[in-house]
Design a protein around this motif. Structure first.
Motif, PDB file in Angstrom:
ATOM      1  N   THR A  38      -6.954   2.736  -1.450  1.00 14.88           N
ATOM      2  CA  THR A  38      -6.987   3.498  -2.694  1.00 14.88           C
ATOM      3  C   THR A  38      -6.792   4.978  -2.408  1.00 14.88           C
ATOM      4  O   THR A  38      -6.923   5.425  -1.272  1.00 14.88           O
ATOM      5  CB  THR A  38      -8.340   3.305  -3.406  1.00 14.88           C
ATOM      6  OG1 THR A  38      -9.392   3.732  -2.532  1.00 14.88           O
ATOM      7  CG2 THR A  38      -8.558   1.853  -3.793  1.00 14.88           C
ATOM      8  N   ALA A  39      -6.497   5.732  -3.434  1.00 19.51           N
ATOM      9  CA  ALA A  39      -6.310   7.175  -3.297  1.00 19.51           C
ATOM     10  C   ALA A  39      -7.600   7.817  -2.782  1.00 19.51           C
ATOM     11  O   ALA A  39      -8.703   7.368  -3.103  1.00 19.51           O
ATOM     12  CB  ALA A  39      -5.925   7.793  -4.634  1.00 19.51           C
ATOM     13  N   THR A  53      -4.783  12.038  -2.649  1.00 17.03           N
ATOM     14  CA  THR A  53      -3.494  11.488  -2.243  1.00 17.03           C
ATOM     15  C   THR A  53      -2.875  10.629  -3.334  1.00 17.03           C
ATOM     16  O   THR A  53      -3.571  10.024  -4.134  1.00 17.03           O
ATOM     17  CB  THR A  53      -3.630  10.633  -0.975  1.00 17.03           C
ATOM     18  OG1 THR A  53      -4.510   9.546  -1.236  1.00 17.03           O
ATOM     19  CG2 THR A  53      -4.126  11.458   0.184  1.00 17.03           C
ATOM     20  N   THR A  55      -0.675   7.278  -3.924  1.00 21.77           N
ATOM     21  CA  THR A  55      -0.475   6.054  -3.153  1.00 21.77           C
ATOM     22  C   THR A  55       0.736   5.292  -3.673  1.00 21.77           C
ATOM     23  O   THR A  55       1.065   5.347  -4.858  1.00 21.77           O
ATOM     24  CB  THR A  55      -1.711   5.146  -3.220  1.00 21.77           C
ATOM     25  OG1 THR A  55      -1.978   4.819  -4.576  1.00 21.77           O
ATOM     26  CG2 THR A  55      -2.918   5.811  -2.588  1.00 21.77           C
ATOM     27  N   ASN A  57       2.416   1.334  -2.894  1.00 22.67           N
ATOM     28  CA  ASN A  57       2.246   0.052  -2.205  1.00 22.67           C
ATOM     29  C   ASN A  57       3.594  -0.590  -1.913  1.00 22.67           C
ATOM     30  O   ASN A  57       4.498  -0.554  -2.758  1.00 22.67           O
ATOM     31  CB  ASN A  57       1.404  -0.906  -3.043  1.00 22.67           C
ATOM     32  CG  ASN A  57      -0.003  -0.413  -3.223  1.00 22.67           C
ATOM     33  OD1 ASN A  57      -0.562   0.186  -2.325  1.00 22.67           O
ATOM     34  ND2 ASN A  57      -0.569  -0.644  -4.381  1.00 22.67           N
ATOM     35  N   THR A  92      -0.332   0.407   2.054  1.00 16.95           N
ATOM     36  CA  THR A  92      -0.524   1.530   1.146  1.00 16.95           C
ATOM     37  C   THR A  92      -0.106   2.815   1.853  1.00 16.95           C
ATOM     38  O   THR A  92      -0.673   3.170   2.883  1.00 16.95           O
ATOM     39  CB  THR A  92      -1.996   1.630   0.704  1.00 16.95           C
ATOM     40  OG1 THR A  92      -2.390   0.388   0.142  1.00 16.95           O
ATOM     41  CG2 THR A  92      -2.183   2.730  -0.315  1.00 16.95           C
ATOM     42  N   HIS A  94       0.072   6.838   1.779  1.00 20.33           N
ATOM     43  CA  HIS A  94      -0.564   8.003   1.166  1.00 20.33           C
ATOM     44  C   HIS A  94       0.345   9.212   1.367  1.00 20.33           C
ATOM     45  O   HIS A  94       0.850   9.431   2.468  1.00 20.33           O
ATOM     46  CB  HIS A  94      -1.920   8.294   1.822  1.00 20.33           C
ATOM     47  CG  HIS A  94      -2.941   7.240   1.565  1.00 20.33           C
ATOM     48  ND1 HIS A  94      -3.796   7.291   0.506  1.00 20.33           N
ATOM     49  CD2 HIS A  94      -3.233   6.094   2.233  1.00 20.33           C
ATOM     50  CE1 HIS A  94      -4.595   6.231   0.536  1.00 20.33           C
ATOM     51  NE2 HIS A  94      -4.266   5.482   1.577  1.00 20.33           N
ATOM     52  N   THR A 105      -0.621   5.753   6.423  1.00 21.39           N
ATOM     53  CA  THR A 105      -0.325   4.428   5.889  1.00 21.39           C
ATOM     54  C   THR A 105      -1.467   3.497   6.253  1.00 21.39           C
ATOM     55  O   THR A 105      -1.892   3.451   7.394  1.00 21.39           O
ATOM     56  CB  THR A 105       1.003   3.877   6.488  1.00 21.39           C
ATOM     57  OG1 THR A 105       2.053   4.787   6.168  1.00 21.39           O
ATOM     58  CG2 THR A 105       1.320   2.510   5.905  1.00 21.39           C
TER      59      THR A 105
END
Length: 109
Positions: A38-39, A53, A55, A57, A92, A94, A105
């Motif tokens: 998550t951010a 950040t 994000t 996916n 994910t 960032h 990542t």
């Protein structure tokens, strides 16, 4: 016998260690790897701003591995595609919202 003398607080610059000369508040490169799926709030290594950040996916190796294992187990009637709909198996990425620099990542495996 007397105990050894305590070191004084006035240490010459030549005898300071690297950690003593680091600027307070800057992130160590190892700290960037703890960003999760998550951010997160972090300091951008590129622009040195404290940001939340952004994000993004993407499909990663974890999805393909799970799809392969489902296929091997006999789930070939479309069930092997289930891992591609699972968000926790995605990579994910960032990035900084200010300068758009890649920060980290997160890989699920």
């Amino acid at each position: 016998m007397l105990p050894p003398p305590l070191p004084s607080q006035d240490v010459p610059a030549a005898e300071q260690t690297h950690s003593d000369r680091m600027v307070p508040g800057l992130l160590h490169p190892c700290e960037l790897e703890i960003l999760g799926p998550t951010a997160a709030v972090t300091k951008c290594p590129s622009c040195a701003e404290v940001v939340t950040t952004e994000t993004h996916n993407t499909r990663g190796a974890a999805m393909w591995i799970m799809c392969f294992f489902c296929s091997v187990m006999g789930c070939v009637a479309g069930c092997c595609l289930i891992p591609f709909y699972m968000k926790r198996l995605r990579n994910t990425h960032h990035r900084c919202p200010q300068c758009q620099a890649h920060i980290s990542t997160h890989y699920p495996l």
